[in-house]
Design a protein around this motif. Structure first.
Motif, short mmCIF file in Angstrom:
data_model
loop_
_atom_site.label_atom_id
_atom_site.label_comp_id
_atom_site.label_asym_id
_atom_site.label_seq_id
_atom_site.Cartn_x
_atom_site.Cartn_y
_atom_site.Cartn_z
N HIS A 158 -63.97 -58.14 -56.14
CA HIS A 158 -64.06 -56.68 -55.92
C HIS A 158 -62.87 -56.01 -55.03
N ALA B 25 -58.64 -46.65 -50.82
CA ALA B 25 -58.75 -46.16 -52.35
C ALA B 25 -57.78 -46.16 -53.37
N GLU B 26 -56.45 -46.06 -52.84
CA GLU B 26 -55.31 -46.00 -53.68
C GLU B 26 -55.01 -47.22 -54.47
N VAL C 185 -62.62 -48.00 -53.52
CA VAL C 185 -62.95 -46.57 -53.83
C VAL C 185 -64.04 -46.47 -53.53
N MET C 186 -65.01 -47.22 -53.39
CA MET C 186 -66.38 -47.17 -52.74
C MET C 186 -66.49 -47.01 -51.43
N GLY D 54 -57.32 -48.64 -55.85
CA GLY D 54 -58.30 -48.69 -57.00
C GLY D 54 -58.90 -49.75 -57.39
N THR D 55 -59.31 -50.42 -56.19
CA THR D 55 -60.44 -51.48 -56.20
C THR D 55 -61.71 -51.09 -56.09
N PHE D 56 -62.76 -51.99 -56.42
CA PHE D 56 -63.95 -51.45 -56.18
C PHE D 56 -64.41 -51.33 -54.73
#
Ligand code: SF4
Ligand code: SF4
Ligand code: SF4
Lengths: 92, 502
Positions: free
Chosen positions: B70, B260-261, B268-269, B263-265
């Motif tokens: 993740h 967030a940049e 982003v979460m 793009g991993t779980f």
């Protein structure tokens, strides 16, 4: 019938190694499936191997042109969360 | 510690001194059995001392992976081995062999070649083993090491033991499938994609089995874990106990890095990484005095050079194709240089033994056991000296001075992301990044420092100090500590520092 690889492929070689039909080949800008060789793994495995190891959602399409691994199915990130995060990053 | 012990039942009776982290010596290698010490003493990743002198490199020959973590986005390199968001130049085994020989001939301090990505090396068996096989034959003076998520490890142990490989790193984030399911969304196993807890269960079994098999073969095993607050942070103490009991010689805890940049779980979460303090506390619990890996910099899959520096640009494939390497001649030269470094290290070791007073305080600190420990940051570009300008430091070494002496605690990267708004200029953000990285420290030692950062550091309660430029780190740290005692600075308590004390 054949699966296909589209531009979101990140060239990680994983599918190439597991294809039982040697249907996948390195190409620019990304890997491709030779439609004449692809058997959809029938007779070899229950699931198409390339689509079972590919880590990128949307990179592999089935014979009907549908994503085998649609957004959210591999990363677990709900698509709306991904969109929101990307919109926030764009806005910076 | 018996390396050949095979034990898969984590029993409670194993307490006390059965783990390799027991012992309170200042010399971080001294608790290891001689045969292991021999293996690691010139390995830059395992010896804090050696990493100032010897260099390692990674070649990126292994693109595929067989699981998903993740904290990883497969657009980039394996996040177990690199900082997230990094992309390495993928090499064929033939290119990798050429590159390794070119680097070894030009940087004779290079003693270790690792395969760590950009995917999982053991999910790329042909590419990984061809590289190892050729290097064992063509460059036998280079040690080989490999990192893996562990899924394909049991099946690879036999082949691994045939090559010149003596170190394997397994990333183990959990031993409980419930927790595993929150870290690994799926694995590829027996020709199927297996999601959730079932997948995590298989991965955990394979990791543990692989660890036991390697130990039984006498191959050194290091275990890495990624600390994910609220997911596995408490659980890692249990992981640590089990892997050490099974014979891992080192357990290294690394922080989750999630943006967030990437793009991993987790990015982003909004999963957060640990603070420096939380990380340090867990590292202390998991490794105790065994701080050999505290200097780990999470280098990238194609990194070249001393830890913390990357000379990869000098060795791109087009430049390497131009080089004509006579490896036989290079090996002779390398042997001479390695001998020189070994002598220098031995010399230092002798000096240290003679000057035991440096690490065990002799001045005011010796009689005043009640003074609290102090954390100090050091800017260094290598050689164990204070020799870097504050403004050039991209990372700091953190040391703790106390009445027990000086001990190396960790590395802290200067956060180079600009996370501020429009008013935040680049320079300003780098500076505030440095200050953030130094949280909890009371002193920063460097060779030089500008006027502006001096003021800001003082405001943040961190005393800049340039008086010990070009001096050996440990000696300088102790002398500053003595001075702090002498001038009464330790008479006032510093709120947060009390919780750091042992
Ligand atoms: S579906 Fe099977 S045969 Fe077709 S490309 Fe994928 S792995 Fe190869
Ligand atoms: S596994 Fe997916 S991302 Fe990797 S090369 Fe194949 S199609 Fe591309
Ligand atoms: S093992 Fe490495 S490459 Fe594979 S998903 Fe995990 S971090 Fe990424």
């Amino acid at each position: 019938m054949s699966l296909s690889i589209i531009e979101s492929c990140v060239n990680c070689w994983a599918c190439y190694d597991v294809c039982p039909s040697e249907a996948i080949y390195e190409a620019a800008p990304h890997f491709l499936i030779d439609a004449k060789k692809c058997t959809e793994c029938e007779g070899d495995y229950a699931d198409p191997q390339c689509a079972s190891i590919c880590p990128i959602e949307g990179a592999i399409l089935d014979a009907a042109g549908e994503s085998i691994n649609p957004p959210g199915s591999l990363t677990g990130i709900p698509p709306e969360m991904m969109e929101k995060a990307m919109a926030e990053i764009q806005a910076r | 510690m018996e390396l050949t012990v095979l034990n898969d039942t984590p029993s409670e009776s194993a307490g006390g001194c059965s783990t390799s982290s027991c012992g309170s010596s200042n010399d971080q290698l001294s608790h290891l059995p001689d045969e292991i010490k021999q293996k690691v003493h010139n390995h830059p990743c395992y010896s804090e001392e050696a990493h100032h002198y010897f260099a390692r490199m990674h070649v990126a020959v292994a693109p595929a992976c067989n699981i998903q973590c993740h904290y990883c986005n497969r657009k980039y390199d394996c996040a177990n081995e690199s900082r997230p968001g990094v992309v390495s130049e993928l090499l064929t085994p033939d290119q990798a062999v050429k590159k390794t020989k070119a680097v070894a001939a030009n940087i004779p301090q290079m003693t270790v070649l690792g395969i760590a990505g950009p995917g999982d090396p053991l999910a790329n068996l042909d590419r990984t083993f061809e590289t190892f096989r050729r290097l064992s034959e063509e460059a036998p003076d280079i040690k080989l090491c490999v990192s893996t998520n562990g899924l394909a490890l049991p099946a690879a142990v036999e082949e691994l033991s045939k090559h010149n490989i003596d170190h394997v790193t397994i990333t183990i984030n959990c031993v409980d499938p419930e927790i595993g399911a929150q870290i690994y969304p799926w694995i590829y196993w027996n020709n199927r994609r297996i999601h959730g807890k079932k997948g995590a269960q298989i991965l955990i079994e394979q990791q543990q089995k692989g660890l036991e098999m390697l130990v039984a073969k006498g191959i050194l095993v290091k275990v890495n874990s990624v600390m994910i607050p609220g997911v596995n942070d408490q659980h890692l103490k249990e992981v640590s106990r089990i892997v050490k009991q099974k014979g891992a010689f080192l357990h290294n805890v690394m922080p989750l890095i999630a943006e967030a940049e990437h793009g991993t779980f987790y990015g982003v979460m909004g999963q957060r990484g640990p603070s420096n303090e939380e990380l340090m506390e867990l590292q202390d619990e998991c490794s105790g005095d065994m701080n050999m890996m505290r200097h780990c910099r999470q280098c990238r899959a194609d990194a070249v050079g001393l830890l913390g520096e990357d000379r990869g640009d000098e060795f791109t494939m087009d430049k390497i194709e131009q080089m004509d390497i006579d490896y036989e001649a290079a090996m002779v030269k390398r042997a001479v240089i390695h001998q020189g470094i070994a002598e220098e290290l031995a010399e230092k070791e002798k000096k240290r033994a003679a000057l035991a007073a440096v690490k065990v305080p002799s001045g005011p600190a010796a009689e005043n056991k009640h003074f609290r420990p102090v954390l100090m940051a050091v800017a260094t570009s290598g050689g164990g000296m204070i020799n870097q300008h504050f403004g050039h430091a991209t990372e700091f070494l953190i040391y703790e001075a106390s009445s027990n002496g000086v001990r190396f605690i960790s590395h802290r990267k200067v956060d180079q992301y600009c996370i501020g708004n429009d008013t935040c200029g680049e320079k300003e953000s780098a500076l505030s990044g440095s200050i953030r990285a130094l949280a909890g420290c009371e002193v920063v030692l460097c060779s030089k420092i500008g006027f502006e950062p001096w003021g800001l550091l003082e405001e943040a309660g961190i005393q800049p100090n340039g008086e010990h430029a070009m001096e050996p780190i440990e000696e300088a740290v102790m002398s500053v500590y003595e001075e702090m005692i002498a001038t009464g600075r330790l008479d006032q308590s510093k709120g947060e520092s009390s919780q750091m004390s042992a």
